[in-house]
Design an enzyme around this catalytic site. Structure first.
Site, mmCIF file in Angstrom:
data_model
loop_
_atom_site.group_PDB
_atom_site.id
_atom_site.type_symbol
_atom_site.label_atom_id
_atom_site.label_comp_id
_atom_site.label_asym_id
_atom_site.label_seq_id
_atom_site.Cartn_x
_atom_site.Cartn_y
_atom_site.Cartn_z
ATOM 1 N N ASP A 58 0.852 -1.197 0.000
ATOM 2 C CA ASP A 58 0.000 0.000 0.000
ATOM 3 C C ASP A 58 0.885 1.245 0.000
ATOM 4 O O ASP A 58 2.108 1.149 0.096
ATOM 5 C CB ASP A 58 -0.895 0.010 1.241
ATOM 6 C CG ASP A 58 -0.079 -0.051 2.522
ATOM 7 O OD1 ASP A 58 0.359 1.015 2.997
ATOM 8 O OD2 ASP A 58 0.163 -1.166 3.038
ATOM 9 N N ASP A 65 0.660 3.557 2.420
ATOM 10 C CA ASP A 65 0.420 4.107 3.753
ATOM 11 C C ASP A 65 -0.826 4.997 3.637
ATOM 12 O O ASP A 65 -1.853 4.534 3.151
ATOM 13 C CB ASP A 65 1.652 4.846 4.258
ATOM 14 C CG ASP A 65 1.701 4.919 5.786
ATOM 15 O OD1 ASP A 65 1.246 3.957 6.425
ATOM 16 O OD2 ASP A 65 2.187 5.916 6.322
#
Length: 295
Positions: free
Chosen positions: A215, A217
């Site tokens: 991802d 974050d």
């Protein structure tokens, strides 16, 4: 408990279920290892890959039932060292702090930045024996480069080098924290690898991380903020990538433990040997054995 061969240097793999259930693992056996620091995350699974002795340890336990701040890192690394593990490949899900690192890319950190608050549980030493290991280069460069070569040969998108910032968790970052970390030039963020690296250095184990990006974050505002479900979707795909790297790299790791990492305590122990408490020596026997012989 299965019989343990403490003579042949072995390879440890810390990661999730997709790794310790590898079908290529021969003669798979479970090992229950007791440590003076309490139980490790789970029983270890040992076997051979390409003729090399390998031990797998599920960091969060089978079924992912141990939170990041609950992991007994000392017990985990101690258990592996007790099994004569001298190289550790740590596979970890991480968030990207830079646009150039995309989900499902592989990053091999070369540095750590510590934002944890659990220093006392990130060292084996104390109780009368003081050691200050060198940690300027916290990752085994030789092992990291072997991993990079394997990843490239498999056609994977790999970034060799970067800074992993270690936070406590278990909650993900606030957007302010994420932006702060990004602007400070850190590359990826997660919650588990720094203590593993510190303890591996104290245990004279060569350590490197395969950071699997899941991802962005939460700093990338055009992306959905990181959630457990977002991470899990990518973890499944990343497990297969990690498996391929491990299968390729294991036979390329030397059979003799003679790297600088394997002698880290030569310049770290500052307490006079004659003052070492017998109880502490006994507790740290797998780590200190070459210094005390048959004492």
């Amino acid at each position: 408990m299965a019989e343990i061969n403490n003579q042949t240097p072995a390879i440890g793999i810390i990661g999730g279920s997709g790794l310790y259930e590898m079908e290529e693992l021969r003669d798979a056996t479970e090992y229950t290892v007791e440590t003076p620091f309490g139980p490790p995350s789970d029983t270890l699974v040992g076997g051979t890959l390409s003729g090399r002795q390998v031990y797998f340890l599920p960091r969060h336990g089978r079924g992912h039932r141990i939170a990041p701040h609950e992991i007994n890192h000392r017990a985990n690394i101690y258990a592996l060292r007790s099994l004569q593990v001298r190289w550790i490949i740590s596979v970890a899900a991480v968030g990207s702090l830079q646009a150039k690192y995309a989900p499902r890319d592989v990053l091999l950190p070369s540095q750590f930045f510590d934002r944890t608050s659990q220093r006392a549980s990130h060292s084996f030493f104390g109780d009368g024996i003081v050691a200050h290991v060198g940690f300027a280069e916290p990752i085994s460069t030789r092992l990291r480069n072997l991993l990079a070569e394997s990843a490239r040969s498999l056609g994977l998108t790999v970034h060799n080098g970067g800074t992993y910032v270690n936070m406590d968790g278990p909650a993900f970052s606030t957007r302010a924290e994420s932006e702060f970390n990004r602007r400070n030039g850190f590359d990826v963020i997660a919650m588990t690898n720094l203590p593993e690296a510190k303890l591996a250095r104290e245990a004279e184990i060569a350590f490197a991380t395969i950071a699997m990006i899941t991802d962005y974050d939460c700093w990338k505002v055009e992306e959905e903020p990181v959630s457990a479900q977002t991470v899990l979707d990518h973890v499944i795909a990343n497990a297969e990538t990690a498996r391929k790297i491990i299968l390729h790299v294991v036979p390329r790791i030397p059979t003799e433990a003679n790297w600088p990492d394997h002698f880290a305590l030569d310049t770290a122990l500052v307490t006079y040997l004659k003052l070492w408490p017998a109880a502490t020596v006994e507790k740290l026997k797998p780590i200190l054995a070459r210094f005390v012989g048959d004492q």
